[in-house]
Write a protein that holds these residues in place. Sequence first.
Motif, PDB file in Angstrom:
ATOM      1  N   VAL A  17      -1.779   6.522 -17.079  1.00 55.57           N
ATOM      2  CA  VAL A  17      -1.827   5.067 -17.289  1.00 55.57           C
ATOM      3  C   VAL A  17      -1.961   4.765 -18.779  1.00 55.57           C
ATOM      4  CG1 VAL A  17      -3.124   2.963 -16.747  1.00 55.57           C
ATOM      5  CG2 VAL A  17      -2.865   4.738 -15.010  1.00 55.57           C
ATOM      6  N   VAL A  18      -2.836   5.522 -19.440  1.00 57.71           N
ATOM      7  CA  VAL A  18      -3.076   5.295 -20.870  1.00 57.71           C
ATOM      8  C   VAL A  18      -1.839   5.680 -21.688  1.00 57.71           C
ATOM      9  CG1 VAL A  18      -4.494   6.002 -22.840  1.00 57.71           C
ATOM     10  CG2 VAL A  18      -5.568   5.547 -20.648  1.00 57.71           C
ATOM     11  N   ALA A  19      -1.183   6.754 -21.303  1.00 60.52           N
ATOM     12  CA  ALA A  19       0.038   7.165 -22.020  1.00 60.52           C
ATOM     13  C   ALA A  19       1.099   6.076 -21.922  1.00 60.52           C
ATOM     14  CB  ALA A  19       0.572   8.474 -21.443  1.00 60.52           C
ATOM     15  N   GLU A  23       2.544   3.926 -25.125  1.00 59.15           N
ATOM     16  CA  GLU A  23       3.975   4.044 -25.426  1.00 59.15           C
ATOM     17  C   GLU A  23       4.681   2.694 -25.400  1.00 59.15           C
ATOM     18  OE1 GLU A  23       6.037   6.454 -26.272  1.00 59.15           O
ATOM     19  OE2 GLU A  23       7.968   5.501 -25.839  1.00 59.15           O
ATOM     20  N   ASN A  24       4.274   1.853 -24.451  1.00 61.67           N
ATOM     21  CA  ASN A  24       5.043   0.639 -24.202  1.00 61.67           C
ATOM     22  C   ASN A  24       4.389  -0.645 -24.713  1.00 61.67           C
ATOM     23  OD1 ASN A  24       7.431   1.662 -22.683  1.00 61.67           O
ATOM     24  ND2 ASN A  24       5.814   2.521 -21.401  1.00 61.67           N
ATOM     25  N   ASN A  25       3.432  -0.509 -25.634  1.00 62.77           N
ATOM     26  CA  ASN A  25       2.782  -1.689 -26.230  1.00 62.77           C
ATOM     27  C   ASN A  25       2.218  -2.637 -25.169  1.00 62.77           C
ATOM     28  OD1 ASN A  25       3.541  -0.728 -28.728  1.00 62.77           O
ATOM     29  ND2 ASN A  25       5.338  -2.064 -28.911  1.00 62.77           N
ATOM     30  N   ILE A  26       1.584  -2.059 -24.178  1.00 63.17           N
ATOM     31  CA  ILE A  26       1.012  -2.885 -23.105  1.00 63.17           C
ATOM     32  C   ILE A  26      -0.376  -3.343 -23.560  1.00 63.17           C
ATOM     33  CG2 ILE A  26       0.285  -2.934 -20.688  1.00 63.17           C
ATOM     34  CD1 ILE A  26       2.321  -0.625 -20.247  1.00 63.17           C
ATOM     35  N   PRO A  27      -0.629  -4.653 -23.557  1.00 64.96           N
ATOM     36  CA  PRO A  27      -1.911  -5.126 -24.095  1.00 64.96           C
ATOM     37  C   PRO A  27      -3.090  -4.768 -23.197  1.00 64.96           C
ATOM     38  CG  PRO A  27      -0.633  -6.956 -23.208  1.00 64.96           C
ATOM     39  CD  PRO A  27       0.239  -5.743 -23.119  1.00 64.96           C
ATOM     40  N   GLN A  33      -9.903 -11.056 -17.596  1.00 65.87           N
ATOM     41  CA  GLN A  33      -8.532 -11.287 -17.107  1.00 65.87           C
ATOM     42  C   GLN A  33      -8.267 -10.470 -15.847  1.00 65.87           C
ATOM     43  OE1 GLN A  33      -6.006 -13.408 -18.621  1.00 65.87           O
ATOM     44  NE2 GLN A  33      -7.940 -14.188 -19.443  1.00 65.87           N
ATOM     45  N   VAL A  34      -8.768  -9.241 -15.822  1.00 72.45           N
ATOM     46  CA  VAL A  34      -8.540  -8.391 -14.646  1.00 72.45           C
ATOM     47  C   VAL A  34      -9.234  -8.978 -13.426  1.00 72.45           C
ATOM     48  CG1 VAL A  34      -8.962  -6.095 -13.669  1.00 72.45           C
ATOM     49  CG2 VAL A  34      -8.172  -6.313 -16.028  1.00 72.45           C
ATOM     50  N   ILE A  35     -10.444  -9.498 -13.619  1.00 68.92           N
ATOM     51  CA  ILE A  35     -11.197 -10.067 -12.496  1.00 68.92           C
ATOM     52  C   ILE A  35     -10.442 -11.237 -11.867  1.00 68.92           C
ATOM     53  CG2 ILE A  35     -13.291 -11.411 -11.948  1.00 68.92           C
ATOM     54  CD1 ILE A  35     -14.795  -9.518 -13.854  1.00 68.92           C
ATOM     55  N   ILE A  36      -9.696 -11.979 -12.659  1.00 69.46           N
ATOM     56  CA  ILE A  36      -8.943 -13.105 -12.088  1.00 69.46           C
ATOM     57  C   ILE A  36      -7.495 -12.707 -11.765  1.00 69.46           C
ATOM     58  CG2 ILE A  36     -10.398 -14.920 -13.029  1.00 69.46           C
ATOM     59  CD1 ILE A  36      -8.442 -15.320 -15.292  1.00 69.46           C
ATOM     60  N   GLY A  37      -7.266 -11.403 -11.635  1.00 65.79           N
ATOM     61  CA  GLY A  37      -5.975 -10.925 -11.123  1.00 65.79           C
ATOM     62  C   GLY A  37      -4.865 -10.850 -12.142  1.00 65.79           C
ATOM     63  N   ARG A  38      -5.219 -10.701 -13.415  1.00 65.07           N
ATOM     64  CA  ARG A  38      -4.175 -10.645 -14.449  1.00 65.07           C
ATOM     65  C   ARG A  38      -4.081  -9.263 -15.089  1.00 65.07           C
ATOM     66  NH1 ARG A  38      -5.242 -16.414 -17.559  1.00 65.07           N
ATOM     67  NH2 ARG A  38      -4.700 -17.760 -15.821  1.00 65.07           N
ATOM     68  N   GLU A  39      -4.122  -8.216 -14.260  1.00 68.68           N
ATOM     69  CA  GLU A  39      -3.969  -6.861 -14.802  1.00 68.68           C
ATOM     70  C   GLU A  39      -2.626  -6.754 -15.498  1.00 68.68           C
ATOM     71  OE1 GLU A  39      -3.971  -7.664 -11.556  1.00 68.68           O
ATOM     72  OE2 GLU A  39      -5.255  -6.309 -10.440  1.00 68.68           O
ATOM     73  N   MET A  40      -2.559  -5.811 -16.484  1.00 63.14           N
ATOM     74  CA  MET A  40      -1.303  -5.680 -17.221  1.00 63.14           C
ATOM     75  C   MET A  40      -0.658  -4.305 -17.138  1.00 63.14           C
ATOM     76  SD  MET A  40       0.126  -8.214 -18.430  1.00 63.14           S
ATOM     77  CE  MET A  40       1.293  -7.657 -19.625  1.00 63.14           C
ATOM     78  N   HIS A  41      -1.432  -3.263 -16.789  1.00 60.51           N
ATOM     79  CA  HIS A  41      -0.826  -1.926 -16.859  1.00 60.51           C
ATOM     80  C   HIS A  41       0.381  -1.820 -15.931  1.00 60.51           C
ATOM     81  CE1 HIS A  41      -4.669  -1.977 -14.598  1.00 60.51           C
ATOM     82  NE2 HIS A  41      -3.866  -1.672 -13.612  1.00 60.51           N
ATOM     83  N   PRO A  62       0.379   7.203  -7.488  1.00 58.69           N
ATOM     84  CA  PRO A  62       0.787   6.449  -8.680  1.00 58.69           C
ATOM     85  C   PRO A  62       1.852   5.422  -8.289  1.00 58.69           C
ATOM     86  CG  PRO A  62       1.006   8.819  -8.992  1.00 58.69           C
ATOM     87  CD  PRO A  62       0.766   8.596  -7.554  1.00 58.69           C
ATOM     88  N   MET A  63       1.743   4.241  -8.807  1.00 58.96           N
ATOM     89  CA  MET A  63       2.644   3.167  -8.386  1.00 58.96           C
ATOM     90  C   MET A  63       3.168   2.403  -9.599  1.00 58.96           C
ATOM     91  SD  MET A  63       3.760   1.992  -5.509  1.00 58.96           S
ATOM     92  CE  MET A  63       5.307   1.447  -6.153  1.00 58.96           C
ATOM     93  N   MET A  64       4.461   2.397  -9.750  1.00 63.27           N
ATOM     94  CA  MET A  64       5.097   1.616 -10.809  1.00 63.27           C
ATOM     95  C   MET A  64       6.419   1.096 -10.260  1.00 63.27           C
ATOM     96  SD  MET A  64       6.377   4.696 -10.829  1.00 63.27           S
ATOM     97  CE  MET A  64       5.143   5.735 -11.521  1.00 63.27           C
ATOM     98  N   CYS A  65       7.181   0.381 -11.085  1.00 64.88           N
ATOM     99  CA  CYS A  65       8.477  -0.114 -10.618  1.00 64.88           C
ATOM    100  C   CYS A  65       9.310   1.083 -10.152  1.00 64.88           C
ATOM    101  CB  CYS A  65       9.195  -0.854 -11.743  1.00 64.88           C
ATOM    102  SG  CYS A  65      10.882  -1.339 -11.295  1.00 64.88           S
TER     103      CYS A  65
END
Length: 245
Positions: A17-19, A23-27, A33-41, A62-65
């Motif tokens: 997840v950290v990699a 790599e992808n400039n994920i904030p 923000q996470v508590i109100i459902g705005r996760e970004m990873h 592991p789950m991604m697009c």
Amino acid sequence: MGYGHRPDSLHRLQRLVVACQAENNIPIVGREQVIIGREMHWLRIDRYYRGGIEAPDTCFQPMMCVHCENAPCELVCPVAATVHSHEGLNQMVYNRCVGTRYCSNNCPYKVRRFNFLNYDALFNYEGDNAASLKLLRNPDVTVRSRGVMEKCTYCIQRITAARIDAQKEDRPIRDGEVKTACQQACPVQAIVFGNLRDRHDASVLGSSSKRFALHSGCPSSIRMTTRASAWSAAAMRARPAANSR
Ligand code: SF4
């Protein structure tokens, strides 16, 4: 392109997840923000339990697009900000996105992430380390702004770099030449990525009898409808016999 992993072999999953994030400039959006459902990873680790509460069996997924060949997210975008490439990738065109979030609603895997705020502008670049912090972004990846949807790209910047190298040498991209950031961070090589037409692990995994695609057991056959490009290999576990105590 195809992506496969063996969930039973994936160790220290958070490093993937950290990699991906680095790599992808994920904030890093922060706890509030996470508590109100705005996760970004872009890559999340789902956890499932089986068995009794005394000694539950835990599995990770592991789950991604999954870059659906028949992507439900593409059909509902009114401005064609998410489109399919000729290599089978589901791509985001950030500067076309108007933030309707219809794509996120229509994604059965729930892997799309929305920039509710301008996270980069909110980042604190002050202090002794300000100059070096400004260099933390990957220059090959766009920094997204507020109101834009994003998700896993299969590290398209790495695919593009490999394509340019291959074109300069007048050859096709070599089997296994492109490695995604999560694949590179996995110490036990449980992730494979590549052209499904090459004799690569990705195609071997794609044709293995132990493979499964998410939602493949779903009564509505979402997998059949979406035609995911990512596969998982079934975990093999040795269990003690019931009477061996
Ligand atoms: S997994 Fe979701 S975001 Fe990715 S292509 Fe399929 S529908 Fe679109």
